[in-house]
Design a protein around this motif. Sequence first.
Motif, PDB file in Angstrom:
ATOM      1  N   ARG A 120       0.872  -1.261  -0.030  1.00 25.24           N
ATOM      2  CA  ARG A 120       0.067  -0.267   0.003  1.00 25.24           C
ATOM      3  C   ARG A 120       0.930   1.227   0.016  1.00 25.24           C
ATOM      4  O   ARG A 120       0.639   2.332  -0.704  1.00 25.24           O
ATOM      5  CB  ARG A 120      -0.779   0.078   1.230  1.00 25.24           C
ATOM      6  N   LEU A 121       1.977   1.217   0.674  1.00 30.36           N
ATOM      7  CA  LEU A 121       2.700   2.467   0.808  1.00 30.36           C
ATOM      8  C   LEU A 121       3.748   2.630  -0.416  1.00 30.36           C
ATOM      9  O   LEU A 121       3.734   3.915  -0.903  1.00 30.36           O
ATOM     10  CB  LEU A 121       3.932   2.346   1.935  1.00 30.36           C
ATOM     11  N   ARG A 122       3.966   1.714  -0.981  1.00 27.04           N
ATOM     12  CA  ARG A 122       4.429   1.659  -2.535  1.00 27.04           C
ATOM     13  C   ARG A 122       3.348   2.393  -3.566  1.00 27.04           C
ATOM     14  O   ARG A 122       4.033   3.324  -4.412  1.00 27.04           O
ATOM     15  CB  ARG A 122       4.897   0.356  -3.066  1.00 27.04           C
ATOM     16  N   ARG A 123       2.167   2.476  -3.485  1.00 25.97           N
ATOM     17  CA  ARG A 123       1.210   2.943  -4.336  1.00 25.97           C
ATOM     18  C   ARG A 123       1.020   4.500  -3.858  1.00 25.97           C
ATOM     19  O   ARG A 123       0.218   5.014  -4.612  1.00 25.97           O
ATOM     20  CB  ARG A 123      -0.201   1.961  -4.121  1.00 25.97           C
ATOM     21  N   PHE A 124       1.463   4.870  -2.514  1.00 29.25           N
ATOM     22  CA  PHE A 124       1.138   6.117  -2.267  1.00 29.25           C
ATOM     23  C   PHE A 124       1.636   7.363  -3.028  1.00 29.25           C
ATOM     24  O   PHE A 124       0.977   8.351  -3.613  1.00 29.25           O
ATOM     25  CB  PHE A 124       1.725   6.489  -0.748  1.00 29.25           C
ATOM     26  N   PRO A 125       2.949   7.118  -3.589  1.00 33.14           N
ATOM     27  CA  PRO A 125       3.222   8.258  -4.484  1.00 33.14           C
ATOM     28  C   PRO A 125       2.623   8.538  -5.622  1.00 33.14           C
ATOM     29  O   PRO A 125       2.153   9.605  -6.319  1.00 33.14           O
ATOM     30  CB  PRO A 125       4.708   8.020  -4.831  1.00 33.14           C
TER      31      PRO A 125
END
Length: 70
Positions: free
Chosen positions: A13-18
């Motif tokens: 999920r954090l990788r999709r944030f940007p």
Amino acid sequence: MSGRGVWLRARARLRRFPAALAACGDQATAYGRCVAAAAAGPAELRRDSCLEEFRALRECFARAVRPGSG
């Protein structure tokens, strides 16, 4: 359920944030401007003073990270 699986999903999920932030730049800018304006000067920042902008940003993030959206 293993703890490892939880962390793997969280990292994904954090990788999709940007990308989500890039897709929601207008909403993020509007929210940031609202918070900055509400916090400026002698007045205190009040809860829900930028609720409309926050909701728009949250909805945009939800659309951007929905499975199959990118």
